[in-house]
Design a protein around this motif. Structure first.
Motif, short mmCIF file in Angstrom:
data_model
loop_
_atom_site.label_atom_id
_atom_site.label_comp_id
_atom_site.label_asym_id
_atom_site.label_seq_id
_atom_site.Cartn_x
_atom_site.Cartn_y
_atom_site.Cartn_z
N ASP A 164 0.81 -1.22 0.00
CA ASP A 164 0.00 0.00 0.00
C ASP A 164 0.85 1.27 0.00
O ASP A 164 0.32 2.37 0.14
N THR B 175 -4.12 -0.81 -1.36
CA THR B 175 -5.17 0.17 -1.63
C THR B 175 -6.07 -0.37 -2.73
O THR B 175 -5.73 -1.35 -3.40
N GLY C 112 -7.52 -4.23 3.39
CA GLY C 112 -7.73 -2.95 2.75
C GLY C 112 -7.10 -1.81 3.52
O GLY C 112 -7.36 -1.64 4.71
N SER C 113 -6.24 -1.04 2.85
CA SER C 113 -5.58 0.10 3.47
C SER C 113 -6.49 1.32 3.39
O SER C 113 -7.01 1.65 2.33
N ALA D 155 -8.73 6.09 1.11
CA ALA D 155 -8.80 4.84 0.33
C ALA D 155 -10.04 4.05 0.78
O ALA D 155 -11.15 4.55 0.70
N TYR D 156 -9.86 2.83 1.23
CA TYR D 156 -11.01 2.02 1.63
C TYR D 156 -11.77 2.62 2.80
O TYR D 156 -11.19 3.31 3.66
N THR E 195 -4.95 0.70 9.18
CA THR E 195 -4.75 2.14 9.23
C THR E 195 -3.32 2.44 9.70
O THR E 195 -2.73 1.69 10.48
N ASN F 185 -6.17 4.86 5.24
CA ASN F 185 -5.73 6.27 5.22
C ASN F 185 -4.39 6.42 4.53
O ASN F 185 -3.36 5.98 5.01
N ARG F 186 -4.44 7.06 3.36
CA ARG F 186 -3.24 7.28 2.56
C ARG F 186 -3.06 8.77 2.24
O ARG F 186 -2.28 9.13 1.37
N ALA G 261 0.35 4.63 -2.84
CA ALA G 261 -0.73 5.62 -2.74
C ALA G 261 -0.39 6.78 -1.81
O ALA G 261 -1.04 7.81 -1.84
N ARG G 262 0.63 6.63 -0.98
CA ARG G 262 1.08 7.71 -0.11
C ARG G 262 2.28 8.43 -0.72
O ARG G 262 2.91 9.27 -0.08
#
Length: 292
Positions: A45, A86, A106-107, A126-127, A142, A109-110, A48-49
């Motif tokens: 993940d 993500t 599922g990730s 994200a999710y 998270t 907070n990005r 996405a960050r």
């Protein structure tokens, strides 16, 4: 020869996006834990960050074809229980048919992008819990960095607590990855001292209206036995990209996995992009540590 047909993924996304929902509906699921009760999860993940670097390569994870190839190798190996990502990555893997009999994490907070002035305001971009429960996602995750000098931390804490409450209500396991963090020369740095990790565990453990479905995702640090004595929550160890030798890393994981409360590993870059680029060998070593 490639293990994945990324061209088919691109075609499905453009012409038949409904296939993603169909792939989740048809996915063969499994219990969260089974056998020895341990989990070995591959983490992916980071992109996405904006965290694309591994070692000395700042864009190592930017090539999606290459990342999916590495994930396909990892998910094909015995002892790998699942994957963390993500929605974009998880949807790719679903279209490729790689999620059967795997735990999907599922990730959430990005939004705290690496290097951003707002990095501590780690928005949940994200999710979310309703989508995960509707899609059959097995686990939520998270990231929770705590900077006592940055007021944005309060919003992240509140959002994380809300996610924990929602996950518990939905009976969805959720792992929290807490750090005490601060800015050093403008960059966010996580404090990996024993005392700091213990404090982060204490703060994270109390978030939300129920801890019934909460897990921890923690770094392996010195004094790990003291860290694990700070919580009764089931814990997965994270790998990170710390630049130490592979033998030293594996040895630290092996020692930590023997501690009460430790239930496995959630590792990404260290295994997907090993020093010798032999993903299969790196995954197999870690799998034997988790499932001896």
């Amino acid at each position: 020869m490639s293990r994945v047909d990324v061209g088919a993924v691109r075609e499905a996304r453009a012409a038949r996006p409904e296939r993603i929902a169909h792939a989740f509906a048809e996915r063969r699921r499994r219990p969260l834990t089974r056998g020895d009760g341990r989990l070995f999860i591959i983490a992916a993940d980071h992109p996405a960050r904006g965290a694309l670097g591994v070692g000395g390569n700042p864009l190592a994870m930017a090539d999606r074809d290459d990342l999916l190839e590495r994930l396909a190798i990892a998910l094909s190996r015995p002892g790998v229980d699942g994957v963390l990502g993500t929605p974009d990555i998880i949807d790719d893997l679903a279209l490729l048919g790689l999620l059967d009999d795997k735990i999907v994490v599922g990730s959430m907070n990005r939004g705290g992008l690496r290097g951003a002035s707002f990095e501590m305001d780690d928005r949940f971009t994200a999710y979310d819990v309703p989508t995960m429960t509707a899609s059959g996602i097995d686990f939520a995750k998270t990231l929770m960095r705590i900077d006592l000098a940055d007021p944005a931390t309060a919003d992240t804490l509140e959002a994380t607590a809300r996610a924990v409450t929602q996950a518990a209500a939905a009976k969805l396991p959720i792992m929290l990855e807490p750090f005490l963090s601060s800015r050093v020369d403008g960059a966010v740095v996580n404090d990996l001292s024993t005392e700091a990790v213990i404090h982060s565990v204490a703060i994270a453990s109390g978030l939300g209206a129920s801890s019934a479905y909460t897990w921890m995702k923690l770094p392996v640090v010195e004094g790990m036995e003291r860290v694990m004595a700070a919580t009764t929550l089931p814990t997965l160890l994270l790998g990170g990209d710390n630049g130490t030798s592979p033998d030293e890393t594996y040895r630290s994981w092996e020692n930590a996995l023997a501690l009460p409360g430790v239930r496995g590993l959630t590792v990404g870059r260290t295994l997907l992009y090993p020093h010798d680029d032999d993903v299969e060998a790196a995954i197999d070593i870690a799998a034997r540590l988790v499932h001896p």
